[in-house]
Design an enzyme around this catalytic site. Sequence first.
Site, mmCIF file in Angstrom:
data_model
loop_
_atom_site.group_PDB
_atom_site.id
_atom_site.type_symbol
_atom_site.label_atom_id
_atom_site.label_comp_id
_atom_site.label_asym_id
_atom_site.label_seq_id
_atom_site.Cartn_x
_atom_site.Cartn_y
_atom_site.Cartn_z
ATOM 1 N N SER A 190 1.962 0.480 -1.251
ATOM 2 C CA SER A 190 1.745 1.553 -1.911
ATOM 3 C C SER A 190 1.761 2.696 -1.038
ATOM 4 O O SER A 190 1.387 2.814 0.198
ATOM 5 C CB SER A 190 0.599 1.625 -2.947
ATOM 6 O OG SER A 190 -0.527 1.918 -2.133
ATOM 7 N N LYS A 191 1.861 4.118 -1.686
ATOM 8 C CA LYS A 191 1.780 5.248 -0.914
ATOM 9 C C LYS A 191 0.566 5.462 0.214
ATOM 10 O O LYS A 191 0.586 5.907 1.253
ATOM 11 C CB LYS A 191 1.607 6.363 -1.739
ATOM 12 C CG LYS A 191 2.741 6.964 -2.533
ATOM 13 C CD LYS A 191 3.460 7.945 -1.366
ATOM 14 C CE LYS A 191 4.876 8.062 -1.585
ATOM 15 N NZ LYS A 191 5.584 7.779 -0.266
#
Length: 426
Positions: free
Chosen positions: A200-201
């Site tokens: 994820s980010k």
Amino acid sequence: MVRVRFAPSPTGYLHIGSARTALFNWLYARHNKGAFILRIEDTDKERSKPEFLEEILASLKWLFMTWDGELTFQSQRFDIYKKYADMLVEKGLAYLEGPAIIFKVEKSKKVAFEDMIRGRVEFSTDDIKDQVLMKSDGTPTYNFACVVDDHEMQITHVIRGDDHISNTPKQVMLYEALGLGLPKFAHIPMILSKDGGRMSKRHGATSIFEYKNMGFLPEALVNYLSLMGWAPGNDVEILPIEEIVKLFDVKDVNKTGAIFDMDKLSWINGQYIKNMEINALTDKVEVFLKDRNIIQDNFDRMKLIEIIKIYKERMRILEDFIGAYRIFFSDELEYDEKAVEKHLKKPNSKEIINRCKSAIEADAKFDKVSIEEAYRKLADELKIKAAELIHPTRVAISGKTVGAGLFDMMELLGREKVLKRLAKFC
Ligand code: GLU
């Protein structure tokens, strides 16, 4: 003939994980001299955006994944899905619920398929609810449209992320209900972050274009992505795309999740930078710096080549050249304050810098060999290690503790600039 497809939904940018799925399909197609087809799964009108599609296509092209034939858009095929759904209603295998069409799932049965990576996979229909085929707004569901299209497009191998594994038995039931043969399935393991979760980010850049912006080379990214769950053997890690195409087989893909390691990717990128021919690399750096308005058309290419020559062994991404370029072309250096504190604020720092300046002034030649000699001699005279001259000089002339070889940098900067920068610290 092998026919595979990549089926992105244009509801976001091309993610690292999807790019790897696309790559494994593309490699399998090219290895087998088959076809790699793109199907745009844009059934969600609200979330699908043309700019996402553009970006996905541009990212695929940037990573050398050319596709065969025209794009297929699911949004243009609703009548086809409806026809297949009506067929199932006629056969008594699906029923209407208002305008929606629902597939009846017979309980207490086993659905099984042979996965090229995982072997036999079996589900019980007791765990599967009746399946919506067409929603009341006339749009098809993913599982249904996927089966109809994979059949109509004569897809021989469905290679996708194993987050879809629970969809596959539902699709298998639909193939059987429609009286169609199954394609082969290969579910490739997810790309995981270092802490074991999904990427994820939080773990850094996730979209391909962010990597492009940081100055990763597409060759290096393709190379790295191919190693996410697959290995060419013999501990080889750096291999050109043609070689990967030759060696790749989807059945050799690992069952377990691949860990995304940014350091490894950067290292591989650094290897590509290091091995690149100087003019080709300069072209890339030039475009990169121009895009960021750091250089204009009238820039000094010869000087840029010299900078790249002394830095290329240590650069990992093109972004690293921005800092290097500024050291040589800007008069405003950015200093690493900690480094200044450590190397230039000692009780004897001023004296040392002064002695360095004198040595430089006395060095008639001022090339990297003569400067090194002068520095070694000075260190002997002062009875200190050469490092005690080298570190402070490096920080004073570049602002940093790391970079290219100090004497290379000094020669390239030229005596005048070196002296001016040293003078700030004495
Ligand atoms: N649009 C689906 C996705 O993005 C495609 C899945 C498939 O390959 O069947 O995950």
